[in-house]
Enzyme design. Sequence first.
Site, short mmCIF file in Angstrom:
data_model
loop_
_atom_site.label_atom_id
_atom_site.label_comp_id
_atom_site.label_asym_id
_atom_site.label_seq_id
_atom_site.Cartn_x
_atom_site.Cartn_y
_atom_site.Cartn_z
N HIS A 18 -30.72 23.32 -43.26
CA HIS A 18 -29.97 22.35 -44.58
C HIS A 18 -30.34 23.20 -45.81
CE1 HIS A 18 -29.61 18.86 -47.28
NE2 HIS A 18 -28.38 19.05 -47.00
N GLU A 45 -26.75 25.77 -43.29
CA GLU A 45 -25.80 24.97 -44.09
C GLU A 45 -26.13 25.64 -45.69
OE1 GLU A 45 -24.62 21.39 -46.73
OE2 GLU A 45 -26.62 22.52 -46.63
N ASP A 47 -24.41 25.28 -49.77
CA ASP A 47 -23.49 24.48 -50.50
C ASP A 47 -22.65 25.49 -51.35
OD1 ASP A 47 -24.14 21.69 -50.14
OD2 ASP A 47 -26.18 22.53 -50.60
N HIS A 60 -26.43 23.65 -55.08
CA HIS A 60 -25.89 22.19 -54.56
C HIS A 60 -25.42 21.31 -55.65
CE1 HIS A 60 -26.64 17.87 -53.76
NE2 HIS A 60 -26.24 18.29 -52.56
N GLU A 119 -20.60 24.06 -46.93
CA GLU A 119 -20.19 22.59 -47.46
C GLU A 119 -19.37 23.06 -48.84
OE1 GLU A 119 -22.97 19.52 -48.44
OE2 GLU A 119 -21.28 18.43 -49.45
O1 G3P Z 1 -24.70 18.70 -44.28
C1 G3P Z 1 -24.86 17.49 -44.91
C2 G3P Z 1 -25.57 17.56 -46.33
O2 G3P Z 1 -25.73 18.85 -46.64
C3 G3P Z 1 -24.65 16.75 -47.08
O3 G3P Z 1 -25.35 16.55 -48.24
O4 G3P Z 1 -25.95 16.19 -50.63
O5 G3P Z 1 -27.33 17.60 -48.83
O6 G3P Z 1 -25.14 18.42 -49.71
P1 G3P Z 1 -25.92 17.25 -49.43
CA CA Z 2 -24.75 20.29 -48.51
#
Ligand code: G3P
Ligand code: CA
Length: 254
Positions: A18, A45, A47, A60, A119
Amino acid sequence: MIPFREFVEQNSFIICAHRGASGIAPENTVAAVRLALESGAPMIEIDVQYTRDHQMVVFHDDTMERTTNGVGAINQKSLEEIQGLDAGSWFSPSFAGERIPKLVDVLELIRGRAYVNLEIKPRPDTEEAQKETLELIELLRSMSMLDTCLFSSFDHRAIRHVRALMPDLPMLALNVPGDTRSPDQVVADCGADVFGCSVEELNEDMMALCRQKGIPVAVYTVNTADELNYVVAMGVRGIVTNMSHIIVPAYEAL
Ligand code: G3P
Ligand code: CA
């Protein structure tokens, strides 16, 4: 690397780092991505956000303050303005000088080594935002990464838009807290393949419904062996974790 859809068929549980290895490095930086790759996480993952001059960067928050020494909204800054910021010191002095990376540089680092969960952060529903989504798809196409990535978003309009353009792209709809619809309604409404929610939102009834409807469930954020055991027992198909260096070996030991 085999296409992500085949990888999913061959693996009953997928671990995704993440924001990179964000438990041990500043999130969404090159350092975090390198450590996530070293942890053996099969998927990472990140953002995606856009600067004022329409450049795609890995970041993020909507604003700079929490994770950089800058101030203000990222969509009001040019790429040049944010590239001078320190995105590492907030986490630890040992990461001083880490930058907000350009998306293309992070993708280049991951390409051929892991799958990518991109994301897309919620966007205004404008023509400009739709054009930028197209540019993202074209970037992935030009890097031959379309079949090794997954799109995810809390912004179901964005998912619907991508689905209209890309019928085969794997997509994950993140549950918007407070949304009273059931997972099958959420994924059907936007054309996603996977339903995503927090570990706190997960429950037996939701899992039973998703099993019955054939909807895979992915959960964020699973950071301990106990949470891992819980989500595996619940039948979750994938997780994101800040601690891939712990969760990858813990899953292998199950
Ligand atoms: O993949 C789920 C997660 O990334 C969503 O929440 O706020 O960490 O981007 P956040
Ligand atoms: Ca995310």
